[in-house]
Design a protein around this motif. Structure first.
Motif, mmCIF file in Angstrom:
data_model
loop_
_atom_site.group_PDB
_atom_site.id
_atom_site.type_symbol
_atom_site.label_atom_id
_atom_site.label_comp_id
_atom_site.label_asym_id
_atom_site.label_seq_id
_atom_site.Cartn_x
_atom_site.Cartn_y
_atom_site.Cartn_z
ATOM 1 N N SER A 170 40.751 36.886 26.477
ATOM 2 C CA SER A 170 40.043 35.338 26.959
ATOM 3 C C SER A 170 39.876 34.529 26.023
ATOM 4 C CB SER A 170 40.468 35.866 28.550
ATOM 5 O OG SER A 170 38.891 36.411 28.112
ATOM 6 N N SER A 341 37.326 43.131 32.966
ATOM 7 C CA SER A 341 38.316 43.240 33.265
ATOM 8 C C SER A 341 38.359 41.589 33.983
ATOM 9 C CB SER A 341 39.064 43.763 34.513
ATOM 10 O OG SER A 341 38.555 43.834 36.004
ATOM 11 N N LEU A 342 39.786 41.256 33.642
ATOM 12 C CA LEU A 342 39.979 39.875 34.132
ATOM 13 C C LEU A 342 40.432 39.089 35.581
ATOM 14 C CD1 LEU A 342 39.352 36.614 32.162
ATOM 15 C CD2 LEU A 342 42.284 36.897 31.945
ATOM 16 N N SER A 343 39.825 38.462 35.945
ATOM 17 C CA SER A 343 40.062 38.657 37.526
ATOM 18 C C SER A 343 41.226 36.637 37.205
ATOM 19 C CB SER A 343 38.593 37.742 38.205
ATOM 20 O OG SER A 343 38.350 36.181 37.770
ATOM 21 N N HIS A 344 41.439 37.187 38.873
ATOM 22 C CA HIS A 344 42.484 35.595 38.451
ATOM 23 C C HIS A 344 42.587 34.558 38.487
ATOM 24 C CE1 HIS A 344 45.310 39.087 40.532
ATOM 25 N NE2 HIS A 344 45.117 39.293 41.108
ATOM 26 N N GLU A 345 40.999 34.054 38.714
ATOM 27 C CA GLU A 345 39.514 32.985 38.518
ATOM 28 C C GLU A 345 39.284 32.703 37.123
ATOM 29 O OE1 GLU A 345 39.405 34.979 41.221
ATOM 30 O OE2 GLU A 345 40.237 34.086 43.104
ATOM 31 N N GLY A 346 39.668 33.710 36.083
ATOM 32 C CA GLY A 346 39.680 33.863 35.049
ATOM 33 C C GLY A 346 38.189 34.189 34.377
ATOM 34 N N ASP A 349 35.567 40.253 35.379
ATOM 35 C CA ASP A 349 34.967 41.412 36.480
ATOM 36 C C ASP A 349 34.548 42.754 35.471
ATOM 37 O OD1 ASP A 349 35.386 39.566 37.839
ATOM 38 O OD2 ASP A 349 37.456 40.788 39.360
ATOM 39 N N SER A 363 30.474 39.792 38.225
ATOM 40 C CA SER A 363 31.601 38.076 37.438
ATOM 41 C C SER A 363 30.641 37.572 36.840
ATOM 42 C CB SER A 363 32.281 37.318 38.985
ATOM 43 O OG SER A 363 33.217 38.514 39.124
#
Length: 464
Positions: A170, A341-346, A349, A363
């Motif tokens: 990301s 980790s990469l959250s769904h919102e970008g 986390d 976050s």
């Protein structure tokens, strides 16, 4: 003496050794190949920052390039600005200018000493030492030398365990902060930034990004949540006679005993900083006295306390960090990062273990890793170091502190034997010396290695 020498590395350690060698008069000319990795070398990562906010954490008077001229940097700085004092903490950018100018002058003047020097703008990619010499590969070329010195600095940082590939891909998880700081644009969004680590690099990251990102808030996470200690506002001499303390430490090389003795001595000192500074000339020999098991104990339990006392912030840097804390823009946390980790919102986390037990998930928009020097030669992706280790040509330090080596810089082969024509200086000698990253130590190493390379006994040993 060795007449054909290869120096590998483009930072301060390499520049210091190159200058040390080229400014010597020798019975026969020296042929030097410097694999610098760049056309304009000498600064490295440590002094490559362009920011005026990034200051040396050693006073100007102690940052000379040579043992014989410890005040050389102060003279350079005062020629540019007569108001500079020896007690000042000057920008690291200025020190990079000093290193680069001095090594460029040494290269330019090499011919007057009869030396031949070739600055190669590529890093060596392979190296094979033997009794006949050293073969160096770079690009599609192969060259030969009689001896080689690795002065490559610390190894490229690796992501911490638990960081998922998607987080790295990301671009929001930053493994190496220095290239990131050079290119980070001004951003007025209310960014949430996590800095993993609380050493001097973390301090530099927060200072720089807090200025470029005026509405960002920063959380700095470390095991103990403590910043480096500050220097005194005015210079002070090391403590008095520490002979009794040092002797007692030598008598019982045990980390627990040492920490008790240091705490007792600090409680009686006028200021604990003078005690720590007074131990500096003895640190390498004390480290040599520690068995490997005690060194491992030190790394687990006492390293963090020693590092924050030994590597201190300039007073003005400490004041700036304190101001950010008072303004609510910087918060310090205790605990360990367990996963990113990469959250769904970008967002990122971050799972972290709490000091009192349990776990929390928070976050952030950006996470920056600042966990200190990477010296793990066994697990690195550095091409040259990896080749040397895999081929059994060098031996990794058992605690991940660079190469296994003699204290004088001779590297050990895979069987633990000292190589007569392969040396190292700088941070990858931490396993042998511990104190091996600051300029006062590096210039001593450069002088010592230059002496060995130029000694007539070196030629005899090489010819056998």
């Amino acid at each position: 003496m060795f007449h054909k020498v290869a120096i590998i590395g483009g930072g301060a350690a390499a520049a210091t050794l190159v200058s040390e060698l080229l400014e010597r008069r020798t019975p026969r000319p020296l042929h030097l190949n410097w694999y610098a990795g760049a056309v304009s070398a000498g600064r490295g990562v440590a002094y490559g920052t362009p920011s005026e906010r990034h200051l040396l954490n050693v006073r100007a008077a102690s940052m000379g390039m040579f043992v014989s001229k410890p005040g050389g940097f102060l003279e350079y700085a005062q020629a540019l600005n007569p108001a500079v004092k020896g007690s000042d903490f000057l920008p690291r950018r200025l020190y990079g200018d000093f290193l680069q100018s001095r090594v460029e002058q040494a290269v330019k003047n090499a011919g007057s000493f009869g030396h031949d020097v070739n600055v190669i703008p590529f890093m060596a990619e392979s190296l094979v030492p033997s009794s006949e010499g050293v073969t160096i590969g770079y690009g599609d070329e192969v060259a030969h030398a009689e001896a080689a010195v690795l002065a490559i600095g610390s190894l490229p940082p690796r992501p911490l365990p638990g960081v998922e590939d998607a987080a790295i891909a990301s671009g929001r998880y930053v493994t190496d902060p220095w290239p990131y700081l050079v290119s980070a644009p001004v951003d007025e969004r209310p960014l949430r930034v996590l800095v993993i680590g609380l050493g001097l690099t973390a301090v530099d990251v927060v200072l720089e990004l807090s200025a470029r990102w005026p509405n960002a808030t920063f959380t700095a996470l470390s095991r103990h949540g403590k910043l480096p200690e500050p220097h005194l506002a005015s210079a002070s001499a090391p403590g008095g006679d520490d002979a009794d303390l040092v002797e007692s430490m030598r008598d019982d090389p045990n980390v627990r005993v040492w920490m008790r003795a240091l705490r007792d001595a600090a409680s009686q000192a006028e200021d604990w900083r003078t005690l720590v500074d007074g131990l500096r000339p003895h640190t390498q020999s004390l480290w040599a006295d520690l068995p490997v098991a005690e060194r491992a104990r030190f790394l687990r339990h006492a390293r963090w306390a020693w590092e924050r006392a030994r590597h201190r912030m300039p007073p003005q840097v400490a004041a700036s960090i304190a101001a950010l804390e008072r303004a609510g823009r910087l918060a310090r946390g205790r605990g360990r990062m367990r996963g990113v980790s990469l959250s769904h919102e970008g967002a990122l986390d971050v799972r972290r273990g709490l000091a009192g037990g349990g776990e929390a998930v928070e976050s952030y928009d950006v996470v920056i890793q600042t966990v200190g020097l990477n010296t793990d030669t066994l697990r690195t992706e550095h091409r040259l170091v990896r080749q040397l280790v895999i081929d059994g040509l060098v031996k990794p330090d058992p605690l991940g502190l660079g190469f296994a080596a003699l204290p004088d810089g001779h590297l050990l082969d895979g069987n633990g034997r000292a190589r007569s024509n392969l040396f190292a200086i700088g941070s990858l000698l931490r396993g042998a010396l511990w104190e091996s990253t600051a300029i006062p130590e590096i210039r001593k190493q450069a002088q010592s290695v230059a002496n060995m390379l130029m000694a007539e006994s070196a030629e005899r040993a090489h010819s056998r």
